[in-house]
Scaffold this active site. Structure first.
Site, PDB file in Angstrom:
ATOM      1  N   ASP A 110      61.145  -3.349  45.593  1.00 22.96           N
ATOM      2  CA  ASP A 110      61.782  -2.302  44.801  1.00 22.96           C
ATOM      3  C   ASP A 110      61.010  -0.997  44.924  1.00 22.96           C
ATOM      4  O   ASP A 110      59.808  -0.996  45.195  1.00 22.96           O
ATOM      5  CB  ASP A 110      61.788  -2.686  43.313  1.00 22.96           C
ATOM      6  CG  ASP A 110      62.517  -3.979  43.059  1.00 22.96           C
ATOM      7  OD1 ASP A 110      63.423  -4.308  43.840  1.00 22.96           O
ATOM      8  OD2 ASP A 110      62.157  -4.659  42.075  1.00 22.96           O
TER       9      ASP A 110
HETATM   10  N1  URA Z   1      60.811  -9.216  42.638  1.00 19.22           N
HETATM   11  C1  URA Z   1      61.087  -8.063  42.016  1.00 19.22           C
HETATM   12  O1  URA Z   1      61.520  -8.066  40.863  1.00 19.22           O
HETATM   13  N2  URA Z   1      60.900  -6.919  42.686  1.00 19.22           N
HETATM   14  C2  URA Z   1      60.429  -6.854  43.943  1.00 19.22           C
HETATM   15  O2  URA Z   1      60.261  -5.775  44.483  1.00 19.22           O
HETATM   16  C3  URA Z   1      60.141  -8.070  44.582  1.00 19.22           C
HETATM   17  C4  URA Z   1      60.343  -9.244  43.898  1.00 19.22           C
END
Ligand code: URA
Length: 246
Positions: A110
């Site tokens: 993310d």
């Molecule tokens: N899980 C999440 O919530 N975000 C990420 O970026 C990777 C795994």
């Protein structure tokens, strides 16, 4: 994937190099149109090393295998895992400043997640690492707001319902907690979008900080935020073993 690895049958080599199908390659070979290091070869079973032996079809040289590259980056907060962004936000590939080849991220983190992100131009490696069938472990250090009760941690281990998964479960180790925050190490194998955040939400809490510290056999180690390095052959091969490529 075989590029650069040892002798290959000539017909297979020509098909991997995108010259023609294996069957048509047999025809080219038996009609005397293929030369290896200057000599006409008429045996379809003849073996040559792609990228080392000079191979010609008529007068055209067969190109060598694409050089495969494997990179790890410590992704900073605020970068997006995409090859372009209509909003003009910084891209993770902007950080690979001296990499000439076109590589793409293996899966996504993310915008607000930091840590280990792999890049490659090896499609098979990337595919296997991200396909749920291969169950490649991804480990995160998550900071969660508030004091997480043992029951909530246990629920993450047993499995919770989140969009995209009937039962998302994780290996969880409690690293520390107080009234303000809880820190856990959490390992998942599915790779659903925002999985860690969704799982923690499903048990009534909120992730405030997330760092990926491991992916398959690779650990983030002491790579600094925003920096990248090429993986060692040994590291790539260990990962290949994990996903059945060797
Ligand atoms: N899980 C999440 O919530 N975000 C990420 O970026 C990777 C795994």
């Amino acid at each position: 994937m075989e590029g650069g690895q040892g002798p290959l049958r000539l017909n297979r080599l020509l098909s991997l190099a995108g010259i023609t199908s294996r069957r048509k390659a047999d025809e080219l070979i038996s009609s005397g149109r293929v030369r290896v290091n200057g000599k006409v070869v008429r045996e379809p079973g003849f073996r040559a090393v792609w990228g080392r032996d000079k191979i010609h079809v008529d007068d055209r040289e067969v190109p060598g295998p694409l050089e495969r590259i494997y990179i790890m980056l410590n992704k900073p907060f605020g970068y997006i895992c995409s090859m372009s962004d209509p909003l003009g936000r910084p891209l993770v590939t902007d950080l690979l400043d001296n990499v000439k080849q076109r590589v793409y991220p293996v899966g996504r983190l993310d915008f607000d997640t930091m840590g280990l992100l792999l890049f490659t131009n090896d499609g098979e490696w990337a595919y296997r690492l991200t396909h749920p069938r291969f169950k490649v472990p991804r480990t995160y250090k998550a900071t969660v707001a508030g004091y997480m009760e043992d029951a909530a941690i246990e629920l993450l281990r047993v499995g919770v319902r989140i969009p995209g998964a009937v039962r998302a479960k994780a290996k969880v180790t409690l690293l520390g907690r107080n009234e303000r925050q809880t820190i856990i190490r959490i390992t998942i194998t599915q790779g659903i979008s925002r999985q860690v955040r969704k799982m923690v939400e499903a048990v009534g809490y909120r992730v405030v900080h997330l760092i990926r510290t491991g992916f398959g056999t690779i650990a983030l180690g002491d790579l600094k935020v925003g920096e990248y390095r090429y993986l060692e052959t040994e590291e790539v091969n260990k990962m290949k073993k994990l996903i059945g490529m060797k």
